[in-house]
Design a protein around this motif. Structure first.
Motif, PDB file in Angstrom:
ATOM      1  N   ALA A  34       0.854  -1.184   0.000  1.00 41.76           N
ATOM      2  CA  ALA A  34       0.000   0.000   0.000  1.00 41.76           C
ATOM      3  C   ALA A  34       0.891   1.235   0.000  1.00 41.76           C
ATOM      4  O   ALA A  34       2.098   1.149   0.263  1.00 41.76           O
ATOM      5  N   ALA A  35       0.308   2.382  -0.302  1.00 45.97           N
ATOM      6  CA  ALA A  35       1.062   3.634  -0.278  1.00 45.97           C
ATOM      7  C   ALA A  35       0.132   4.742   0.193  1.00 45.97           C
ATOM      8  O   ALA A  35      -1.088   4.686  -0.004  1.00 45.97           O
ATOM      9  N   TRP A  36       0.752   5.740   0.830  1.00 43.65           N
ATOM     10  CA  TRP A  36      -0.003   6.897   1.308  1.00 43.65           C
ATOM     11  C   TRP A  36       0.700   8.170   0.859  1.00 43.65           C
ATOM     12  O   TRP A  36       1.929   8.264   0.888  1.00 43.65           O
ATOM     13  N   SER A  37      -0.102   9.141   0.426  1.00 44.54           N
ATOM     14  CA  SER A  37       0.439  10.422  -0.028  1.00 44.54           C
ATOM     15  C   SER A  37      -0.569  11.523   0.293  1.00 44.54           C
ATOM     16  O   SER A  37      -1.713  11.253   0.668  1.00 44.54           O
ATOM     17  N   ARG A  38      -0.124  12.756   0.128  1.00 46.05           N
ATOM     18  CA  ARG A  38      -0.992  13.890   0.436  1.00 46.05           C
ATOM     19  C   ARG A  38      -2.197  13.928  -0.494  1.00 46.05           C
ATOM     20  O   ARG A  38      -3.330  14.154  -0.063  1.00 46.05           O
ATOM     21  N   SER A  39      -1.957  13.708  -1.781  1.00 43.55           N
ATOM     22  CA  SER A  39      -3.048  13.720  -2.763  1.00 43.55           C
ATOM     23  C   SER A  39      -3.213  12.331  -3.369  1.00 43.55           C
ATOM     24  O   SER A  39      -2.318  11.488  -3.279  1.00 43.55           O
ATOM     25  N   ARG A  40      -4.321  12.105  -4.001  1.00 45.64           N
ATOM     26  CA  ARG A  40      -4.666  10.785  -4.513  1.00 45.64           C
ATOM     27  C   ARG A  40      -3.797  10.393  -5.699  1.00 45.64           C
ATOM     28  O   ARG A  40      -3.557  11.183  -6.600  1.00 45.64           O
ATOM     29  N   HIS A  41      -3.300   9.166  -5.685  1.00 48.66           N
ATOM     30  CA  HIS A  41      -2.543   8.583  -6.790  1.00 48.66           C
ATOM     31  C   HIS A  41      -3.130   7.218  -7.115  1.00 48.66           C
ATOM     32  O   HIS A  41      -3.806   6.601  -6.285  1.00 48.66           O
ATOM     33  N   GLU A  42      -2.819   6.755  -8.304  1.00 50.43           N
ATOM     34  CA  GLU A  42      -3.168   5.396  -8.702  1.00 50.43           C
ATOM     35  C   GLU A  42      -1.910   4.696  -9.157  1.00 50.43           C
ATOM     36  O   GLU A  42      -1.222   5.167 -10.073  1.00 50.43           O
ATOM     37  N   VAL A  43      -1.576   3.569  -8.519  1.00 48.90           N
ATOM     38  CA  VAL A  43      -0.406   2.779  -8.888  1.00 48.90           C
ATOM     39  C   VAL A  43      -0.864   1.331  -9.055  1.00 48.90           C
ATOM     40  O   VAL A  43      -1.370   0.739  -8.098  1.00 48.90           O
ATOM     41  N   PRO A  44      -0.721   0.764 -10.231  1.00 44.61           N
ATOM     42  CA  PRO A  44      -1.165  -0.613 -10.440  1.00 44.61           C
ATOM     43  C   PRO A  44      -0.546  -1.577  -9.436  1.00 44.61           C
ATOM     44  O   PRO A  44       0.657  -1.542  -9.180  1.00 44.61           O
ATOM     45  N   GLY A  45      -1.390  -2.393  -8.822  1.00 43.29           N
ATOM     46  CA  GLY A  45      -0.913  -3.385  -7.874  1.00 43.29           C
ATOM     47  C   GLY A  45      -0.654  -2.857  -6.481  1.00 43.29           C
ATOM     48  O   GLY A  45      -0.190  -3.600  -5.604  1.00 43.29           O
TER      49      GLY A  45
END
Length: 309
Positions: free
Chosen positions: A160-171
């Motif tokens: 999983a990943a967390w960031s300030r703004s929304r991202h999309e990363v496959p998988g």
């Protein structure tokens, strides 16, 4: 006009010699031999104390020696009116992903257990989980964070990943903003910090963050020293809130010899070496920016000092 250089000593004389060879017509001075401060209009500096640039009243261009520039901008006396560039090595992100993957594997496979058992001459068998059973969380989805998350997912980790703004990363399961931080932490048994240092991320590696993770989690930080609350980390490791940690960046560097962190159980210290630019990239990029600056041309990797990136 003249250039003042205060460079990383890891490269020895090769870095300053390379810069001199690439800019034969320039007056290049090495700190602390700065000469007349009013003659300095360009600086390339690895690290500097707050207020270092104040004497250089004609400074017009500042170059970092790597990609990170937040520690320069945290100086309250940093001259915001000057232009600033950074060094971007296209291998930066790959080197960082290597570091992250290596230490994730180290902690996932509990290498420390086997090293300690060997010292005791003990045949200490231990059952291991597969990567898909291990939930890893990456804080920060910039260039480095994204590649690290992709590489971890590619190996098979439940990433999983967390960031300030929304991202999309496959998988990769992506969380964003304050509302996503708690759920992200709750599923991150190995937490990896690759955030930039900003007022909102300063001190993020704290007791509150560690308490939000699954009990006995692991922290790997290759972000900035200002992210870390040292006392909270030491307490979490002593109390078992965290099982282990690998930290590459500290609020004061080098880490003082008398720091209790050196002897904190289950903590691995690395000397801010997770990802560095190659000597050739530093020399070539800096020299090209000097030539462009003198010619009034667009600069490579220019930083918006007000935005901080």
């Amino acid at each position: 006009m003249a250039i003042l250089a205060w460079l990383h000593n890891a490269y020895g004389r090769d870095l300053i010699d390379g810069i001199r060879a690439a800019l034969p017509g320039e007056d290049i001075r090495e700190w602390p031999e700065a000469g007349d401060p009013d003659a300095i209009d360009i600086c390339i500096v690895f690290r500097m104390p707050h207020g270092f640039l104040k004497p250089f009243r004609n400074l017009a261009l500042m170059s970092a020696t790597g990609a990170g520039i937040d520690h320069y901008l945290l100086d309250p006396d940093f001259p915001r009116g000057i232009r600033m560039v950074r060094i971007v090595d296209h291998d930066f992100a790959s080197r960082m992903a290597d570091y992250v993957l290596a230490w994730t594997l180290f902690h996932h496979r509990d290498v420390a257990h086997f090293l300690a058992a060997q010292k005791r001459r003990e045949w200490a068998y231990k059952i291991m989980r597969s990567a898909r059973e291990v939930r890893v969380g990456v804080m920060g989805l910039g260039q480095m964070g994204r590649l690290a998350a992709e590489r971890l997912a590619g190996v098979g980790y439940d990433t999983a990943a967390w960031s300030r703004s929304r991202h999309e990363v496959p998988g990769v399961a992506c969380f964003a903003g304050a509302e996503g931080f708690g759920p992200f932490l709750a599923r991150s048994e190995i937490l990896i910090n690759l955030l930039p240092l900003t007022p909102t991320t300063r001190g993020i590696l704290s007791a509150a963050t560690f308490a939000g993770m699954p009990p006995g989690g692991v922290v790997i930080s290759a972000g900035r020293g200002g992210h870390l609350v040292e006392a909270d980390l030491a307490a979490a490791l002593r109390q078992g809130t965290l099982r282990a940690a690998t930290i590459d960046a500290f609020p004061v560097e080098p880490l003082p010899a008398d720091s209790p962190l050196w002897d904190t159980p289950n903590l691995t210290v690395t000397p801010h070496c997770s990802s560095t630019a190659s000597l050739r990239t530093i020399v070539d990029t800096f020299a090209e920016n000097v030539r462009r600056f003198r010619a009034g041309a667009a600069l490579l990797n220019e930083v918006d000092t007000l935005a901080g990136y």
